[in-house]
Design a protein around this motif. Structure first.
Motif, mmCIF file in Angstrom:
data_model
loop_
_atom_site.group_PDB
_atom_site.id
_atom_site.type_symbol
_atom_site.label_atom_id
_atom_site.label_comp_id
_atom_site.label_asym_id
_atom_site.label_seq_id
_atom_site.Cartn_x
_atom_site.Cartn_y
_atom_site.Cartn_z
ATOM 1 N N ASP A 1 8.595 -9.115 4.617
ATOM 2 C CA ASP A 1 9.960 -8.542 4.299
ATOM 3 C C ASP A 1 10.152 -8.203 2.858
ATOM 4 O O ASP A 1 10.538 -7.363 2.308
ATOM 5 C CB ASP A 1 11.198 -9.434 4.863
ATOM 6 C CG ASP A 1 11.044 -10.902 4.412
ATOM 7 O OD1 ASP A 1 10.162 -11.208 4.067
ATOM 8 O OD2 ASP A 1 11.839 -11.278 4.949
ATOM 9 N N ALA A 2 9.327 -9.282 2.060
ATOM 10 C CA ALA A 2 9.363 -8.934 0.753
ATOM 11 C C ALA A 2 8.641 -7.953 0.173
ATOM 12 O O ALA A 2 8.713 -6.905 -0.540
ATOM 13 C CB ALA A 2 8.897 -10.327 -0.032
ATOM 14 N N LEU A 3 7.421 -7.578 0.847
ATOM 15 C CA LEU A 3 6.482 -6.243 0.602
ATOM 16 C C LEU A 3 7.354 -5.196 1.117
ATOM 17 O O LEU A 3 7.115 -4.103 0.422
ATOM 18 C CB LEU A 3 5.211 -6.650 1.252
ATOM 19 C CG LEU A 3 4.169 -7.625 0.808
ATOM 20 C CD1 LEU A 3 2.899 -7.951 1.996
ATOM 21 C CD2 LEU A 3 3.639 -7.113 -0.598
ATOM 22 N N LEU A 4 7.978 -5.264 2.198
ATOM 23 C CA LEU A 4 8.664 -4.014 2.694
ATOM 24 C C LEU A 4 9.671 -3.643 1.856
ATOM 25 O O LEU A 4 9.997 -2.273 1.647
ATOM 26 C CB LEU A 4 9.055 -4.175 4.222
ATOM 27 C CG LEU A 4 7.851 -4.142 5.403
ATOM 28 C CD1 LEU A 4 8.605 -4.759 6.439
ATOM 29 C CD2 LEU A 4 7.308 -2.938 5.429
ATOM 30 N N ALA A 5 10.480 -4.690 1.039
ATOM 31 C CA ALA A 5 11.542 -4.344 0.274
ATOM 32 C C ALA A 5 11.280 -3.597 -0.960
ATOM 33 O O ALA A 5 11.878 -2.986 -1.369
ATOM 34 C CB ALA A 5 12.305 -5.546 0.163
ATOM 35 N N ALA A 6 9.839 -4.183 -1.396
ATOM 36 C CA ALA A 6 9.212 -3.396 -2.779
ATOM 37 C C ALA A 6 8.529 -2.293 -2.467
ATOM 38 O O ALA A 6 8.379 -1.538 -3.526
ATOM 39 C CB ALA A 6 8.485 -4.557 -3.343
ATOM 40 N N TRP A 7 8.350 -1.862 -1.212
ATOM 41 C CA TRP A 7 7.390 -0.885 -0.877
ATOM 42 C C TRP A 7 7.891 0.785 -1.329
ATOM 43 O O TRP A 7 7.147 1.561 -1.940
ATOM 44 C CB TRP A 7 6.941 -0.833 0.557
ATOM 45 C CG TRP A 7 5.915 0.306 0.862
ATOM 46 C CD1 TRP A 7 6.333 1.403 1.427
ATOM 47 C CD2 TRP A 7 4.748 0.219 0.371
ATOM 48 N NE1 TRP A 7 5.160 2.149 1.615
ATOM 49 C CE2 TRP A 7 4.138 1.484 0.917
ATOM 50 C CE3 TRP A 7 3.766 -0.538 -0.160
ATOM 51 C CZ2 TRP A 7 2.702 1.988 0.924
ATOM 52 C CZ3 TRP A 7 2.462 -0.166 -0.081
ATOM 53 C CH2 TRP A 7 2.073 0.780 0.132
ATOM 54 N N LEU B 283 2.955 -8.040 -7.378
ATOM 55 C CA LEU B 283 1.833 -7.777 -6.659
ATOM 56 C C LEU B 283 1.650 -6.444 -6.413
ATOM 57 O O LEU B 283 0.674 -5.874 -6.770
ATOM 58 C CB LEU B 283 1.910 -8.207 -5.143
ATOM 59 C CG LEU B 283 0.890 -8.419 -3.922
ATOM 60 C CD1 LEU B 283 1.114 -9.425 -2.955
ATOM 61 C CD2 LEU B 283 0.629 -6.983 -3.479
ATOM 62 N N LEU B 284 2.481 -5.542 -6.123
ATOM 63 C CA LEU B 284 2.584 -4.196 -5.779
ATOM 64 C C LEU B 284 2.319 -3.663 -7.317
ATOM 65 O O LEU B 284 1.527 -2.267 -7.400
ATOM 66 C CB LEU B 284 3.870 -3.708 -5.292
ATOM 67 C CG LEU B 284 3.819 -3.924 -3.787
ATOM 68 C CD1 LEU B 284 5.014 -3.164 -3.052
ATOM 69 C CD2 LEU B 284 2.582 -3.153 -2.958
ATOM 70 N N GLU B 285 3.096 -3.890 -8.359
ATOM 71 C CA GLU B 285 2.856 -3.419 -9.848
ATOM 72 C C GLU B 285 1.400 -3.543 -10.137
ATOM 73 O O GLU B 285 0.772 -2.566 -10.742
ATOM 74 C CB GLU B 285 3.780 -4.171 -10.713
ATOM 75 C CG GLU B 285 5.277 -3.876 -10.430
ATOM 76 C CD GLU B 285 6.012 -4.546 -11.351
ATOM 77 O OE1 GLU B 285 5.676 -5.464 -12.033
ATOM 78 O OE2 GLU B 285 7.378 -4.375 -11.376
ATOM 79 N N THR B 286 0.885 -4.648 -9.742
ATOM 80 C CA THR B 286 -0.568 -4.887 -10.254
ATOM 81 C C THR B 286 -1.601 -3.980 -9.417
ATOM 82 O O THR B 286 -2.514 -3.458 -9.985
ATOM 83 C CB THR B 286 -0.835 -6.512 -9.888
ATOM 84 O OG1 THR B 286 -0.043 -7.225 -10.699
ATOM 85 C CG2 THR B 286 -2.518 -6.765 -10.396
ATOM 86 N N ALA B 287 -1.400 -3.880 -8.182
ATOM 87 C CA ALA B 287 -2.115 -3.155 -7.377
ATOM 88 C C ALA B 287 -2.120 -1.594 -7.530
ATOM 89 O O ALA B 287 -3.096 -0.830 -7.671
ATOM 90 C CB ALA B 287 -1.495 -3.172 -5.789
ATOM 91 N N GLY B 288 -0.909 -1.279 -8.262
ATOM 92 C CA GLY B 288 -0.626 0.257 -8.904
ATOM 93 C C GLY B 288 -1.356 0.261 -9.936
ATOM 94 O O GLY B 288 -2.047 1.275 -10.160
#
Length: 668
Positions: free
Chosen positions: A247-253, A378-383
């Motif tokens: 749910d944390a990943l989906l909220a930031a996706w 996490l997603l910012e780093t992946a970006g």
């Protein structure tokens, strides 16, 4: 019998009290995963192993992670152990499914029993393993105790021990202390584990750092035809995720997807019972989603894919651009990152990595991944990584080389395990085929007998009658498929023979006289002992009773000692050969319950053989060995009275003992 420490008695009492609650818990978990309700009898030790697996190798891997870790070692073991001799036990049905996904039905699976005395005894008595291999940290006190009582060596491989787990073992020192000295081998995955186990009491000579088996994991092919829909799209794989992470990943996706159009988030939940719950979670967000279990292919605008199947994590890592290792944002302790690294992918992980602390320290030190505090970070780093494809590719190559440099653990572990079963020759643990007919069960070795039918156990008119043992048994010499065999019908002795000459109380086929002797002969042949080869066995049921028959290969050119001594004295070397044959039997802890001069044979080359192993067994201890020899001495004295001539006197006995005192030479 090993004395039971007070702490272990308390442990037994606790586990017995927990048996019913544990069965209820399995039934409750079966609401979401029906596998937990299957084979509940095996949890109590009521396994029905295939006859060919009896006397083989037992590998215990608790669940998915341990099965995956053990995969390279099992493949290495298969180079020496026939596949029908391998049994893998798990606690979880997901581990069982992982096993089947790798090897189908080739390797036998059973559920590991509750660690109670009764369940463990049934489990070991039915499987009779020659060696028990535990994966990572599956140290069960009752299992270890009963292996000690049965002289079954136990090895711990790919051992991993965190400081928290080591502290827990120290708190239970009274219960665990006998275990550390018992382990025949501890092959550790890393140096910190080695030091912690040494401090707990594992002897130095039994500790060996072999590295992590997961470095030897095979990598899923990246060019799979069915995943063409991923080509050209950036892919972020969140593997082995837990509640709270999806749910944390989906909220930031959505915010991330705006900056990186076309990117796909592949969610791979750790536990299959959560697949539907995660699917509902995705639906609640309103994000377009496809599911692997439905064989759905995401449209170009679909940004979320639910990988809700088992055994394919390596496939998703192989197609990833960036991998997140689950169980690390949630306070679980993290999962193993090696599979992603082996696929040549750098990894992202959260703050909770204590289960693989040293590995993640190395990952950070070598620049193969980064630790993040939240899904958004996490997603910012992946970006950032995706924006620098050349740097990302370089990180991937470094990850792959990191794994390749440390591979070879499976071969090092195999080399360390080999002395624990030698001089056993696993290849001589031949296949056993079973037929279950209306009122009888047949076993046979297909290498010695192409077909087995009930009529083989009915003596032919031209069969030659033989006298074996004390004369109670009915034995015939037959020709079957071009080879000479001995057919023996089991008969009782003593007072019971007057009431029931050849009938025994009904039992499981493997517990019958014939199958028990067949299984023991098969094991002794693999040990290189001088015994006949088992060919076939039968249990024939009749009401509450059964009768039994066995076929064994004829040992050419032999006579039993009673027959030989009726003709001429034995030479000194023959007496010594007989003593050595008995010593080899005793060195393997095999007691011949009716050791006498009828069951000892000599062939034309003066080699000694031992036959007729009805009611015989592998027994621990030493005191019975002297009693076993005394039984043989009594039989010689009795025959001297019964037979004339009989060329034996008391001066020959020291010659046999001289052969017995010679240390048996391994035959393999």
């Amino acid at each position: 019998m090993t004395s039971i420490p007070l702490a272990h008695r308390g442990y037994r009492l606790l586990l017995r009290g927990l048996t019913l609650p544990m069965l209820a818990w399995l039934w409750w978990r079966g609401r979401k995963d029906a596998g937990y309700r299957q084979h509940l009898g095996q949890r109590l030790g009521f396994t029905e192993p295939a006859p060919a697996s009896v006397g083989g190798l037992l590998i215990h891997a608790a669940s998915v992670g341990e099965v995956q870790a053990a995969r390279p070692l099992i493949d290495a073991l298969r180079s020496e152990w026939p596949v029908h001799t391998l049994t893998v036990s798990t606690h979880s049905p997901t581990g069982a499914r992982q096993l089947r996904s790798h090897w189908g039905d080739a390797i036998q699976h059973v559920f590991f029993p509750f660690d109670t005395p009764g369940a463990t005894a049934r489990f070991l008595d039915r499987l009779q393993p020659q060696l028990v291999v535990l994966v990572e940290r599956e140290l069960w006190p009752e299992l270890l105790l009963q292996c000690r009582q049965r002289s079954i060596p136990v090895a711990l491989v790919n051992a991993r021990l965190s400081e928290a787990s080591a502290a827990s073992y120290r708190r239970w020192q009274a219960l665990m202390q006998p275990v550390w000295a018992q382990l025949a081998l501890v092959a550790t995955a890393d140096t910190p584990t080695t030091e912690r186990l040494r401090a707990l009491g594992v002897p130095d000579e039994r500790l060996l750092e072999t590295g992590n088996l997961k470095f030897d994991q095979p990598v899923a092919p990246a060019g799979s035809q069915e995943l063409r829909w991923l080509r050209g799209r950036p892919v972020i794989v969140a593997g082995s995720t837990h509640e709270g992470e999806e749910d944390a990943l989906l909220a930031a996706w959505p915010a991330f997807a705006e900056r990186h159009p076309g990117c796909v988030l592949i969610l791979v939940p750790r536990h299959p019972e959560r697949f539907d719950a995660v699917a509902r979670l995705i639906d609640q967000t309103g994000l377009p989603c496809a599911r692997r279990s439905r064989q759905e292919v995401p449209a170009p605008e679909t940004g979320v894919f639910l990988a809700d199947t088992m055994g394919e994590l390596g496939l998703w890592y192989a197609h990833a651009s960036v991998c997140f290792i689950g169980g690390s944002l949630a306070a679980i302790g993290g999962h193993n990152a090696l599979e992603a690294l082996a696929c040549g992918k750098p990894v992202l992980f959260g703050p909770h990595t204590q289960h693989f602390q040293s590995l993640y320290q190395e990952i950070e030190a070598h620049g193969l991944g980064e630790r993040v505090a939240s899904a958004r970070e996490l997603l910012e780093t992946a970006g950032r990584w995706l924006d620098e494809p050349a740097r990302l590719a370089d990180k991937g190559e470094q990850a792959r080389h990191f794994v390749e440099r440390q591979q070879g653990s499976s071969q090092r572990s195999l080399q360390a395990l080999r002395p624990l079963w030698q001089p056993t020759q696993p290849g001589l643990l031949t296949q056993v085929l079973q037929q279950s007919l209306t009122n009888q069960t047949l076993w046979h070795d297909p290498a010695m007998l192409t077909q087995c039918s009930p009529r083989l156990f009915d003596p032919e008119e031209d069969a030659t009658a033989l006298a074996t043992g004390s004369g109670r048994g009915q034995a015939h010499r037959l020709q079957l498929e071009g080879q000479e065999v001995v057919l023996r019908h089991y008969r009782r002795g003593g007072m019971m023979a007057r009431f029931s000459p050849d009938r025994y109380w009904r039992s499981r086929a493997p517990d019958s006289r014939a199958m028990g002797e067949y299984a023991l002969l098969r094991r002794m042949r693999a040990w290189g002992l001088p015994v006949p080869a088992p060919v076939a066995a039968r249990q024939l049921l009749s009401g509450l009773w059964y009768t039994a028959d066995i076929l064994v290969a004829m040992i050419p050119g032999t006579q039993n000692v009673a027959q030989r001594l009726s003709q001429a004295p034995l030479g000194d070397d023959e007496w010594r050969a007989l003593g050595l044959a008995i010593r080899r039997l005793h060195d393997r802890q095999v007691i011949h319950s009716d050791l006498n001069c009828h069951n000892l044979l000599l062939d034309e080359s003066r080699q000694a053989w031992i036959v007729d192993f009805d009611k015989c067994e592998v027994r621990t201890g030493e005191t019975w060995k002297e009693q076993n020899l005394a039984r043989l001495l009594r039989s010689l004295r009795k025959e001297r009275i019964r037979r004339s001539p009989f060329y034996w006197d008391e001066t020959h006995w020291p010659l046999l003992l001289a052969g017995y005192e010679v240390e048996a030479i391994p035959s393999a």
